[in-house]
Write a protein that holds these residues in place. Structure first.
Motif, PDB file in Angstrom:
ATOM      1  N   LEU A  88      36.123 -14.968  -0.730  1.00 11.15           N
ATOM      2  CA  LEU A  88      36.530 -13.647  -0.264  1.00 11.15           C
ATOM      3  C   LEU A  88      35.942 -13.322   1.102  1.00 11.15           C
ATOM      4  CD1 LEU A  88      36.316 -11.589  -3.575  1.00 11.15           C
ATOM      5  CD2 LEU A  88      38.369 -12.309  -2.357  1.00 11.15           C
ATOM      6  N   ILE A  89      34.673 -13.725   1.317  1.00 15.91           N
ATOM      7  CA  ILE A  89      34.066 -13.434   2.634  1.00 15.91           C
ATOM      8  C   ILE A  89      34.773 -14.222   3.733  1.00 15.91           C
ATOM      9  CG2 ILE A  89      32.276 -15.197   2.555  1.00 15.91           C
ATOM     10  CD1 ILE A  89      31.985 -11.622   3.927  1.00 15.91           C
ATOM     11  N   ILE A  90      35.182 -15.435   3.390  1.00 14.12           N
ATOM     12  CA  ILE A  90      35.934 -16.217   4.390  1.00 14.12           C
ATOM     13  C   ILE A  90      37.242 -15.517   4.715  1.00 14.12           C
ATOM     14  CG2 ILE A  90      37.151 -18.404   4.774  1.00 14.12           C
ATOM     15  CD1 ILE A  90      34.940 -19.767   3.131  1.00 14.12           C
ATOM     16  N   ILE A  91      37.890 -15.033   3.667  1.00 15.61           N
ATOM     17  CA  ILE A  91      39.149 -14.315   3.895  1.00 15.61           C
ATOM     18  C   ILE A  91      38.905 -13.051   4.724  1.00 15.61           C
ATOM     19  CG2 ILE A  91      41.011 -13.053   2.741  1.00 15.61           C
ATOM     20  CD1 ILE A  91      40.736 -15.054   0.428  1.00 15.61           C
ATOM     21  N   GLU A  92      37.791 -12.344   4.405  1.00 18.64           N
ATOM     22  CA  GLU A  92      37.480 -11.135   5.153  1.00 18.64           C
ATOM     23  C   GLU A  92      37.219 -11.445   6.631  1.00 18.64           C
ATOM     24  OE1 GLU A  92      34.243  -9.240   3.234  1.00 18.64           O
ATOM     25  OE2 GLU A  92      35.433  -8.458   1.561  1.00 18.64           O
ATOM     26  N   VAL A  93      36.437 -12.523   6.876  1.00 25.08           N
ATOM     27  CA  VAL A  93      36.130 -12.892   8.264  1.00 25.08           C
ATOM     28  C   VAL A  93      37.407 -13.233   9.023  1.00 25.08           C
ATOM     29  CG1 VAL A  93      34.993 -14.597   9.719  1.00 25.08           C
ATOM     30  CG2 VAL A  93      33.767 -13.577   7.785  1.00 25.08           C
ATOM     31  N   LYS A 117      39.291 -10.081   9.623  1.00 23.78           N
ATOM     32  CA  LYS A 117      38.656  -9.259  10.659  1.00 23.78           C
ATOM     33  C   LYS A 117      38.904  -9.816  12.053  1.00 23.78           C
ATOM     34  CE  LYS A 117      36.146  -5.886  12.163  1.00 23.78           C
ATOM     35  NZ  LYS A 117      36.681  -4.511  12.130  1.00 23.78           N
ATOM     36  N   LYS A 118      38.800 -11.139  12.179  1.00 20.63           N
ATOM     37  CA  LYS A 118      39.058 -11.751  13.480  1.00 20.63           C
ATOM     38  C   LYS A 118      40.488 -11.467  13.918  1.00 20.63           C
ATOM     39  CE  LYS A 118      35.681 -15.521  13.386  1.00 20.63           C
ATOM     40  NZ  LYS A 118      35.499 -16.981  13.418  1.00 20.63           N
ATOM     41  N   HIS A 119      41.395 -11.537  12.964  1.00 17.55           N
ATOM     42  CA  HIS A 119      42.791 -11.264  13.303  1.00 17.55           C
ATOM     43  C   HIS A 119      42.949  -9.813  13.755  1.00 17.55           C
ATOM     44  CE1 HIS A 119      47.143 -11.320  13.048  1.00 17.55           C
ATOM     45  NE2 HIS A 119      47.092 -10.247  12.232  1.00 17.55           N
ATOM     46  N   GLN A 120      42.268  -8.884  13.058  1.00 19.61           N
ATOM     47  CA  GLN A 120      42.353  -7.485  13.422  1.00 19.61           C
ATOM     48  C   GLN A 120      41.713  -7.205  14.790  1.00 19.61           C
ATOM     49  OE1 GLN A 120      44.769  -6.542  11.217  1.00 19.61           O
ATOM     50  NE2 GLN A 120      43.725  -4.559  11.244  1.00 19.61           N
ATOM     51  N   VAL A 121      40.565  -7.885  15.038  1.00 19.26           N
ATOM     52  CA  VAL A 121      39.892  -7.694  16.336  1.00 19.26           C
ATOM     53  C   VAL A 121      40.775  -8.175  17.480  1.00 19.26           C
ATOM     54  CG1 VAL A 121      37.947  -8.444  17.743  1.00 19.26           C
ATOM     55  CG2 VAL A 121      37.576  -7.691  15.398  1.00 19.26           C
ATOM     56  N   LYS A 122      41.370  -9.347  17.286  1.00 16.69           N
ATOM     57  CA  LYS A 122      42.257  -9.880  18.326  1.00 16.69           C
ATOM     58  C   LYS A 122      43.416  -8.916  18.551  1.00 16.69           C
ATOM     59  CE  LYS A 122      41.265 -14.793  17.677  1.00 16.69           C
ATOM     60  NZ  LYS A 122      41.827 -16.093  17.278  1.00 16.69           N
ATOM     61  N   LYS A 123      43.948  -8.413  17.471  1.00 21.81           N
ATOM     62  CA  LYS A 123      45.074  -7.488  17.602  1.00 21.81           C
ATOM     63  C   LYS A 123      44.637  -6.207  18.320  1.00 21.81           C
ATOM     64  CE  LYS A 123      48.563  -5.168  14.778  1.00 21.81           C
ATOM     65  NZ  LYS A 123      49.056  -4.942  13.395  1.00 21.81           N
ATOM     66  N   GLN A 124      43.418  -5.694  17.985  1.00 19.60           N
ATOM     67  CA  GLN A 124      42.901  -4.485  18.614  1.00 19.60           C
ATOM     68  C   GLN A 124      42.619  -4.709  20.101  1.00 19.60           C
ATOM     69  OE1 GLN A 124      42.733  -1.543  17.052  1.00 19.60           O
ATOM     70  NE2 GLN A 124      42.158  -0.590  19.004  1.00 19.60           N
ATOM     71  N   LYS A 125      42.071  -5.919  20.406  1.00 22.79           N
ATOM     72  CA  LYS A 125      41.803  -6.236  21.816  1.00 22.79           C
ATOM     73  C   LYS A 125      43.092  -6.248  22.607  1.00 22.79           C
ATOM     74  CE  LYS A 125      37.445  -8.778  21.463  1.00 22.79           C
ATOM     75  NZ  LYS A 125      36.797 -10.073  21.666  1.00 22.79           N
TER      76      LYS A 125
END
Length: 994
Positions: A846-851, A854-862
């Motif tokens: 689950l933590i791998i999925i979360e990471v 999150k990376k996908h969301q950060v890239k999208k936010q950037k």
């Protein structure tokens, strides 16, 4: 009246039947001959005269001769030349149509002439009645097809031998016989009669040694050497008078006719001139009474013809010897009538067997005294009351060899015995000797295994319960021994086979029992179960150990799977608990969500209020209460939700307590004993496919199941699973291949005491005992039995039990093992650890999925921020360009105004309004840009006011500063210099262009 009429009709019917039968008889009798010629081939004139007189008297005996029937005699003299005898029979007897022939001969003339008469008459189916021929050859109906005799053959003396042995209680004998037909016939008769008519093995005589010799002996010494080494001292001898003299001569030289020896001989040997004193022999009654045998033969013939006349028509006898095609059926029928006769005559009870030989012949028992005197000490005669032969012997009148009045034992007790045993723990342990070993250990005894196929021996050493018993037994009753193992490794069982020359089945034994029955061993010292089948053929001592039959099985262990920790609750209960957790969580959420008190301020001074319980927090709370873990946050806030939370906490306490207690019961405290209740268990009686039981094939247990009718179904099922040895079966029980092994309780209790994983099931059944096996009639039986009884009284057998069978320390360890609760191990709780591992793996996953998420969301936010920043920059640039253009225009106007004559105040005010049209307005959200305020402030930094015509200078640190007005709050001061984008002051604004 009706009853009287019924009786009258039945009487009339019966009378009619009788009259019809008499009429039929008269009709039959009228068809039969009225005269019958009886031929006689006799040895002397006295016999001829007596034969003629007997027939004359017969014609007046209405008991044997019907009315209108007359008998006539036709006699010839017996010629020593058999060829002349044949011609005389044809010319003088058959030519006169004789219906039967009575034949006798002198004992010195041989049996060739009577045989010639039998051949000739038999060819024409004319019955022949011999009154002196006793050779065994006349019993062969393939040759002498119509021959009967009123004297028994010599080999019938075997019947009298058996009666004498039964009277004297001799069970082991040595038979000495000639190799001629009569000698072999008497041996066969003895063995067949012994097995057929003497069912009680305790009194049945067995032949230890058979000595066969060629007639006309010169020396008997070689045979006597073999006889001297045998145990039996009872000799049964069939020999001619001449051969008997040689045998008695050589036996006397070897001291085998003296005290302790018993000789029982036939008639011929009794007349040897050197017969030792004390010899017992037989003498046929009326053996030389030709007149008595002539009369009996004539009356037997008359009785048969009378019955035949009443039943059927008798055809005329053949007349011509030259007519070979003659087939006289009446002669064959007459022979059958003769064989069925049973009359009382002058020579006793006259009857015949299927071979036409005389039965019920009487004998005198003769005892040889000094100077060859013959003294009658008993009789073997027909008992009219019992309708059978009976032996009567006066033991007090017998003088035995060595002039002894006391009956000899009839057997020599050997002091060196051959003892057999078999490997069966703990009674007999077998160890193979190493190549460098030359002797066994002090507590062991050599016990070689002899291979019958190649006559080789493998060296082994034996020790154990039975070996200690054998050692002590040999010391107590004083014998030496050679110990050996069972050749085939089995206790022994019987095989039914057809008896030679008989229609009955006989039992052939294998293994230890077979070695004892066939007299290849003297004693068996092993855990040998006493049962009826074995006791019929061998002797048993008193039991040295009492035991029974029981069942061995492996203790059932609860299967410890990966989900063993789930066993305390059923699957249904687990599902209900899981559903209850989530239902309670959902209800808690709803109660807290819709309750008016689900939200409240933490304090009066705090404007923030706590959020209501969300669904994830409710699930977390429900699981936390159930698993008794601390709940730090996310608790219900409303009163209704908290009441439900308390109820859920009580439910969780009960569930957890029940689970803990049941887990202990399942995994710790409970140790099941057995799966079977005993021999009466229904699963054994109706054996299922998944329950296998077995025993050792051919063993006493196997015989027990054969005898029990109620266990027949079970036996048929287990018969296919039976093992060759008990050791193999026990190993398969340990491995789990065999579920139940049925065997002797002593062995199975020993195995159960040695291995705590094995257990005996149910109570003992088929109780019996272990005994020492000996040959039938063994002289050691009583001594061994008395010694074993003494061992029981002295405590020696109890000592052996403690030493070899009951391992005290092992049993105590097993009891402690039973009482001590099981220790939970990885096998029991592996599922819990796997569950933790799954939880860890799930958390990591689950933590791998979360990471990744999150990376996908950060890239999208950037990307979104970059786009928004770019758009704002672009808008800022556009605004700045407008501002620059306006500033330039205003600067030009300003510069123009300086040169004009207008008032300075008016021009400055106009310029300021154009330069800063938006300074008093607050920027909206769409105009907010990171750094915009700072840029404005930077542009409007305070400067020192210089003199006209001079460039402004930045204020120093020590110079007084003017307060920076806030944007949108105050208007810019009049003395503030314009920005540096006038033509006189050029600044780099390239960073403003995107």
């Amino acid at each position: 009246m009706a009853a009287d009429g019924f009786v009258y009709r039945w009487l009339l019917f019966g009378t009619t039947i009788v009259l019809l039968a008499e009429a039929a008889q008269r009709h039959t009798a009228s068809d039969n001959p009225s005269t019958y010629n009886i031929g006689g081939v006799l040895s002397n004139s006295d016999s001829e005269e007596h034969f003629s007189t007997t027939i004359k008297h017969l014609n007046f005996d209405q008991q044997y001769v019907p009315r209108k029937v007359t008998y006539y005699d036709k006699t010839i003299r017996m010629d020593k030349n058999p060829i002349k005898t044949v011609f005389n029979v044809c010319d003088k007897l058959i030519e006169n149509r004789v219906y039967a022939v009575v034949v006798s001969h002198e004992q010195t003339s041989g049996d060739l002439s009577p045989a010639a008469v039998s051949y000739t008459s038999g060819f024409y189916s004319i019955p022949v009645i011999g009154i002196s021929s006793r050779d065994a050859a006349f019993s062969d109906k393939n040759i002498h097809v119509s021959f009967l005799r009123t004297v028994p053959p010599y080999y019938h003396q075997a019947d009298v031998w058996l009666e004498m042995l039964s009277h004297f209680s001799y069970t082991k004998v040595i038979i000495i016989h000639s190799s001629d037909t009569d000698g072999r016939a008497i041996l066969g008769r003895f063995q067949t009669t012994s097995q057929t008519y003497y069912d009680d093995v305790d009194v049945r005589a067995t032949v230890e040694l058979i000595v066969e010799f060629e007639p006309k002996l010169e020396s008997f010494t070689e045979h006597l050497i073999d006889m001297k080494t045998a145990q039996s001292r009872v000799y049964l001898m069939y020999a001619s008078t001449e051969d008997a003299q040689v045998i008695f001569r050589d036996a006397g030289e070897y001291n085998m006719t003296g005290e302790g020896h018993v000789w029982i001989v036939t008639e011929q040997a009794l007349f040897a001139n050197n017969t030792p004193d004390g010899v017992l022999g037989l003498q046929l009654e009326h053996a030389h009474s030709d007149k008595g045998h002539i009369r009996d033969s004539v009356y037997v013939l008359a009785s048969a013809i009378k019955e035949m006349i009443s039943n059927e028509t008798i055809g005329e006898a053949p007349k011509d010897c030259g007519d070979s095609a003659v087939n006289w059926e009446s002669g064959k029928r007459l022979f059958q009538y003769l064989k069925s006769r049973n009359i009382t005559g002058e020579t006793g009870q006259v009857a015949f067997d299927d071979n036409g030989d005389r039965i019920y012949a009487g004998y005198d028992v003769i005892n040889i005294r000094e100077q060859q005197k013959k003294h009658v000490v008993g009789k073997f005669s027909y008992d009219n009351e019992r309708a059978k032969m009976r032996m009567r012997i006066n033991d007090s009148e017998i003088i035995w060899p060595g002039k002894q009045r006391r009956k000899p034992e009839g057997i020599m007790i050997p002091t060196h015995l051959k003892v057999l045993t078999i490997e069966e723990k703990p009674f007999v342990y077998v160890r193979r000797m190493g190549d460098d070993e030359f002797r066994c250990e002090p507590d062991e005894r050599p016990c070689p295994l002899f291979n019958a196929s190649d006559a080789t021996a493998n060296e082994f050493c034996c020790r154990g319960y039975c070996i200690d018993l054998l050692i002590e037994l040999s010391k107590r009753i004083n014998f030496t021994y050679d110990l050996a193992l069972s050749p085939d490794g089995q206790f022994g069982h019987y095989i039914l086979r057809n008896s030679t020359g008989a229609m009955t089945l006989r039992k052939e034994w294998t293994g230890l029992i077979g070695e004892l029955v066939n007299e290849r061993a003297d004693m068996i010292v092993a855990p040998l179960t006493i049962n009826p089948e074995r006791a019929e053929y061998i002797e048993f001592s008193k039991p040295f150990k009492y035991q029974g039959i029981t069942i061995l099985e492996k203790k059932p262990s609860r299967s410890s799977t990966l989900v063993s920790f789930l066993q305390p609750f059923s699957n249904t209960l687990w599902i209900l608990v899981m559903v209850s957790v989530h239902v309670v969580a959902l209800v808690l959420y709803l109660l807290d969500r819709f309750s008016p008190f689900g939200r409240f301020k933490l304090s009066h001074s705090d404007s923030n209020e706590e959020k209501a319980l969300n669904l994830s927090s409710a699930v977390w709370f429900a699981w936390g209460v159930l698993l008794n873990s601390g709940i730090g946050e996310g608790t219900p806030r409303s009163f209704s939700a908290r009441v439900l939370g308390m109820v859920w906490a009580g439910f969780a306490m009960i569930i957890v307590a029940s689970y803990t207690a049941n887990l202990a019961a399942f995994l710790v405290l409970e140790r099941p004993k057995t799966k079977l209740s005993g021999i009466n268990d229904a699963r054994l009686r109706n054996t299922m496919e998944n329950l296998t039981c077995a025993t050792v094939k051919g063993s006493s247990v196997d015989m027990y199941f054969r005898r029990q009718v109620e266990l027949s179904n079970m036996y048929r099922t287990m018969e296919a699973n039976n093992y060759a040895t008990a050791e193999q079966a026990i190993q398969d029980v340990k491995k789990g291949k065999l579920m139940a092994f049925i065997w002797d309780s002593s062995r199975l209790e020993y195995e159960a005491s040695k291995d705590c994983e094995l257990v005996t099931a149910g109570e003992l059944f088929g109780r019996s005992g272990y005994g020492i096996g000996l040959q039938k009639g063994s002289p050691w039986t009583d001594a061994v039995t008395l010694a074993i009884l003494e061992f029981h009284e002295s405590g020696f057998m109890e000592k052996l039990d403690k030493q070899w069978i009951f391992h005290g320390h092992v049993q105590q360890n097993c009891e402690l093992f039973e009482k001590t609760p099981n220790t939970l191990g990885l096998k029991n709780m592996a599922g819990v650890f796997i569950l933790v591992g799954v939880g860890i793996a799930g958390g990591v996953g689950l933590i791998i999925i979360e990471v990744i998420y999150k990376k996908h969301q950060v890239k999208k936010q950037k990307r979104l921020d970059i786009a928004r920043h770019a758009a704002d920059k672009w808008r800022g640039t556009i605004e700045k360009r407008k501002t620059i253009r306006a500033s330039l225009a205003m600067q030009r106007q300003y510069n123009v105004g300086l040169n004009a004559t207008h008032a300075p105040g008016t021009i400055s005010l106009a310029v300021d309004k154009r330069r800063y049209p938006r300074l008093g307005q607050r920027l909206g959200p769409e105009r907010a840009w990171p750094g915009d305020a700072a840029d404005v402030l930077r542009i409007r930094r305070p400067y020192e006011l210089g003199k006209p015509g001079q460039s402004p200078k930045v204020m120093g640190a020590n110079q007084p500063t003017m307060p920076m007005p806030m944007l949108g709050k105050t208007r810019p001061q009049q003395n503030m210099l314009p920005p540096r984008y006038s033509p006189g002051y050029t600044s780099d604004v390239s960073h403003l262009v995107v």
